[in-house]
Design an enzyme around this catalytic site. Structure first.
Site, short mmCIF file in Angstrom:
data_model
loop_
_atom_site.label_atom_id
_atom_site.label_comp_id
_atom_site.label_asym_id
_atom_site.label_seq_id
_atom_site.Cartn_x
_atom_site.Cartn_y
_atom_site.Cartn_z
N ASP A 40 0.80 -1.25 0.00
CA ASP A 40 0.00 0.00 0.00
C ASP A 40 0.83 1.29 0.00
O ASP A 40 0.26 2.38 0.09
CB ASP A 40 -0.96 0.06 1.20
CG ASP A 40 -2.13 -0.90 1.03
OD1 ASP A 40 -2.28 -1.44 -0.08
OD2 ASP A 40 -2.86 -1.10 2.01
N HIS A 244 31.05 4.16 -2.64
CA HIS A 244 29.59 4.30 -2.60
C HIS A 244 29.03 3.95 -1.21
O HIS A 244 27.97 3.34 -1.10
CB HIS A 244 28.93 3.45 -3.69
CG HIS A 244 29.24 3.94 -5.07
ND1 HIS A 244 29.20 3.14 -6.19
CD2 HIS A 244 29.63 5.15 -5.52
CE1 HIS A 244 29.55 3.85 -7.26
NE2 HIS A 244 29.81 5.07 -6.88
N ASP A 261 29.45 13.30 0.53
CA ASP A 261 29.12 13.46 -0.89
C ASP A 261 27.61 13.49 -0.97
O ASP A 261 26.94 12.47 -0.79
CB ASP A 261 29.70 12.27 -1.68
CG ASP A 261 29.44 12.38 -3.18
OD1 ASP A 261 28.61 13.22 -3.60
OD2 ASP A 261 30.05 11.60 -3.95
N ASP A 272 25.70 17.93 -6.96
CA ASP A 272 26.55 16.81 -6.55
C ASP A 272 27.85 17.38 -5.98
O ASP A 272 28.75 17.76 -6.73
CB ASP A 272 26.82 15.94 -7.80
CG ASP A 272 27.62 14.68 -7.50
OD1 ASP A 272 27.91 14.42 -6.33
OD2 ASP A 272 27.95 13.97 -8.47
N HIS A 351 38.81 6.12 -9.72
CA HIS A 351 37.62 6.55 -10.48
C HIS A 351 37.98 7.70 -11.40
O HIS A 351 39.11 8.20 -11.37
CB HIS A 351 36.47 6.93 -9.53
CG HIS A 351 36.76 8.05 -8.57
ND1 HIS A 351 36.78 9.37 -8.95
CD2 HIS A 351 37.03 8.05 -7.23
CE1 HIS A 351 37.03 10.13 -7.90
NE2 HIS A 351 37.20 9.36 -6.84
N HIS A 355 31.75 13.57 -14.36
CA HIS A 355 30.69 13.02 -15.23
C HIS A 355 29.79 14.18 -15.62
O HIS A 355 29.77 15.22 -14.95
CB HIS A 355 29.90 11.93 -14.48
CG HIS A 355 29.48 12.32 -13.08
ND1 HIS A 355 28.38 13.10 -12.84
CD2 HIS A 355 30.03 12.08 -11.87
CE1 HIS A 355 28.26 13.31 -11.53
NE2 HIS A 355 29.27 12.71 -10.91
N HIS A 362 24.37 11.32 -12.94
CA HIS A 362 25.30 10.88 -13.99
C HIS A 362 24.53 11.10 -15.29
O HIS A 362 23.81 10.22 -15.75
CB HIS A 362 25.71 9.42 -13.82
CG HIS A 362 26.59 9.21 -12.61
ND1 HIS A 362 27.04 7.98 -12.22
CD2 HIS A 362 27.10 10.09 -11.71
CE1 HIS A 362 27.80 8.12 -11.13
NE2 HIS A 362 27.83 9.38 -10.80
N GLU A 385 35.83 16.03 -9.63
CA GLU A 385 35.86 15.35 -8.34
C GLU A 385 37.03 14.39 -8.16
O GLU A 385 36.84 13.18 -8.01
CB GLU A 385 34.55 14.60 -8.12
CG GLU A 385 34.08 13.72 -9.28
CD GLU A 385 32.80 12.96 -8.94
OE1 GLU A 385 32.77 12.30 -7.89
OE2 GLU A 385 31.83 13.04 -9.72
N TYR A 389 42.48 7.85 -1.87
CA TYR A 389 41.93 6.91 -0.88
C TYR A 389 43.04 5.95 -0.50
O TYR A 389 43.53 5.19 -1.34
CB TYR A 389 40.74 6.14 -1.49
CG TYR A 389 39.77 7.07 -2.21
CD1 TYR A 389 38.73 7.70 -1.53
CD2 TYR A 389 39.94 7.34 -3.58
CE1 TYR A 389 37.88 8.59 -2.19
CE2 TYR A 389 39.09 8.23 -4.24
CZ TYR A 389 38.06 8.84 -3.54
OH TYR A 389 37.23 9.71 -4.20
N ARG A 407 37.90 13.28 -1.01
CA ARG A 407 37.42 13.68 -2.35
C ARG A 407 36.91 15.11 -2.23
O ARG A 407 36.37 15.50 -1.19
CB ARG A 407 36.30 12.75 -2.84
CG ARG A 407 35.77 13.11 -4.23
CD ARG A 407 34.95 12.00 -4.89
NE ARG A 407 33.74 11.64 -4.18
CZ ARG A 407 33.59 10.54 -3.47
NH1 ARG A 407 34.57 9.68 -3.36
NH2 ARG A 407 32.46 10.28 -2.85
N GLU A 409 34.60 17.72 -4.62
CA GLU A 409 33.76 17.71 -5.83
C GLU A 409 32.94 18.98 -5.96
O GLU A 409 32.25 19.37 -5.02
CB GLU A 409 32.81 16.50 -5.78
CG GLU A 409 31.81 16.45 -6.94
CD GLU A 409 30.97 15.19 -6.95
OE1 GLU A 409 30.70 14.63 -5.87
OE2 GLU A 409 30.55 14.77 -8.05
N1 GLY Z 1 27.63 11.22 -5.96
C1 GLY Z 1 27.84 10.47 -7.10
C2 GLY Z 1 29.04 10.88 -7.79
O1 GLY Z 1 29.79 11.69 -7.28
O2 GLY Z 1 29.28 10.48 -8.89
MN MN Z 2 29.28 13.06 -5.70
MN MN Z 3 29.79 13.09 -8.92
#
Ligand code: GLY
Ligand code: MN
Ligand code: MN
Length: 439
Positions: A40, A244, A261, A272, A351, A355, A362, A385, A389, A407, A409
């Site tokens: 529901d 993540h 983040d 972001d 990474h 993006h 993304h 970003e 690490y 990080r 960003e």
């Molecule tokens: N928060 C997702 C990224 O930074 O790509």
């Molecule tokens: Mn991010």
């Molecule tokens: Mn990002």
């Protein structure tokens, strides 16, 4: 100040898409389905980004048909009919008449009639654009409409010969943000920056990661951004090394950094931001050394965001600064060129540097054209970003470095001269962060 995309801009986008479609074609695009969370209870509804881009229409159970050259109207919406009894329970419905009046569609019909009406609109068109393969249920509906047309071939009906993914045309349009879109994204960035400032100011030893998540959500909601653009990441200490991490349930410890983040979604546009700061308000010497490297990499990457540079140049700029920094701190051996060639930086930076950003965090849009990286052009929005690490179990480095994750960003949009930072409202130098936290 409320910012919003004007109704006429949605009509212009539909016009532009139709101008790019083959003659004699039709485009069909469904709204997002509602999804059950548990008995529901539905998940909060989020419109499909492509549908949002072309309509601004926020209801589920709707289908857009774009039919260039159709005499009785080219932009057609199928949507739920108004129903006072249902509206008493579930809230206002726009209805087909409202869709024409308020959203600028040329023509509109009840969604309940779509199976009777849409096959007749497809018939005689040689090509059908739709989100091919995105949602099996919708794929099946398109096939059912085609079957209806095929069943009438002996009466002279012409079924379309080509089914084509709509994404190629549409996602290229979405990559270039209009002035109105940039305004909304700037507002989203401003709200998120304020939220990060609040979280920084309220970080304290003995608190939990979710306490900072609560501070972020408080500011988002306070400004009418009712949703995050993605699940917030609040990682204290070594949790900052989990890219993540969304558990956000560990206690915050004096002496640790915390990586946050998080970004709000406003009118379906994402922001972001990542900031990394000390729980105590003061960086340790090791944290400071690594942080300065990441910050220098981020500045170098932002400097590389300008027209005529290609998509990978900010990443390449960041990578050089990060790798040189790791060598200078004794965390990597060898020369810069060797380390870049053999990718020995990868355990510390695994990474990419950014993006596309837009209706999706993304966002859509090709990163390469053929084999070549895409050239940056004004109106393209992206994140910058870089991070470092140092895994807690990395025995190749001295223990004092282990478990530090950093990080930084920001969200930028390419301008004629370079780029504009939409998220500069939250500090990122060590001095400014320490000053804000001491305040
Ligand atoms: N928060 C997702 C990224 O930074 O790509
Ligand atoms: Mn991010
Ligand atoms: Mn990002």
């Amino acid at each position: 100040m409320a910012v919003t995309i004007p109704v006429k801009e949605f009509a212009e986008r539909r016009r532009k898409l139709m101008d790019r479609m083959a003659p004699d074609s039709i485009a069909i695009l469904p709204a997002a389905p509602e999804r059950v969370r548990n008995r529901d209870v539905l998940h909060p509804f989020r419109q499909d980004s492509d549908f949002q881009y072309l309509t601004g229409f926020g209801e589920p159970e709707a289908v857009l048909a774009l039919i260039p050259g159709r005499e009785h109207g080219e932009a057609v919406l199928f949507c739920k009919e108004r129903n006072p009894e249902k509206e008493l329970w579930d809230g206002f419905l726009v209805g087909p008449e409202g869709a024409i009046e308020r959203y600028g569609f040329d023509d509109a019909f009840p969604i309940a009639d779509i199976d009777d009406i849409l096959p007749g609109m497809i018939e005689g068109r040689s090509r059908v654009y739709y989100p091919l393969g995105k949602d099996p249920a919708f794929d099946n509906r398109v096939m059912d409409w085609l079957k209806v047309i095929r069943s009438k071939v002996r009466s002279g009906a012409h079924p379309p010969g080509e089914l084509v993914a709509l994404e190629h045309l549409l996602h290229d349009m979405r990559l270039y943000k209009s002035a109105a879109e940039i305004k909304v994204m700037a507002k989203a960035g401003q709200i998120s920056a304020e939220a990060h400032c609040r979280a920084m100011k309220r970080a304290r030893q003995g608190g939990y990661e979710y306490n900072l998540e609560a501070e972020l959500i408080h500011t988002f909601m306070e400004h009418g951004a009712r949703s995050t653009a993605y699940p917030s990441i609040v990682g204290g200490g070594a949790n900052g090394c989990i890219l993540h991490y969304i558990e956000n349930a560990a206690p915050l410890k004096d002496g640790d950094l915390v990586l946050v983040d998080a970004g709000c979604e406003l009118e379906c546009y994402a922001s972001d931001i990542t900031r990394t700061f000390p729980v105590s308000g003061k960086f340790s010497p090791e944290q400071k050394a690594l942080y300065e490297v990441v910050l220098a990499a981020q500045y170098a990457a932002i400097d590389a965001v300008k027209p005529d540079n290609h998509w990978n140049q900010p990443h390449e700029a960041a990578l050089r600064v990060l790798t040189q920094g790791l060598i200078d701190l004794g965390l990597l051996a060898g020369t810069l060129d060797d380390a870049l060639a053999n990718e020995s930086y990868k355990p510390f930076f695994m990474h990419r540097t950014g993006h596309w950003l837009g209706l999706d965090v993304h966002d859509v849009g090709d990163y390469k054209v053929g084999d070549a990286w895409r050239v940056l052009e004004p109106g393209m929005a992206l994140t910058v970003e870089p991070g470092l690490y140092i895994a807690p179990d990395n025995t190749d480095v001295e223990p004092r470095w282990r478990g530090i994750g950093i990080r930084i960003e920001d969200d930028v949009v390419v301008t004629k001269e370079g780029c504009r930072n939409l998220t500069e409202g939250v500090p990122k130098t060590i001095a400014d962060i320490e000053a804000l936290m001491a305040d």
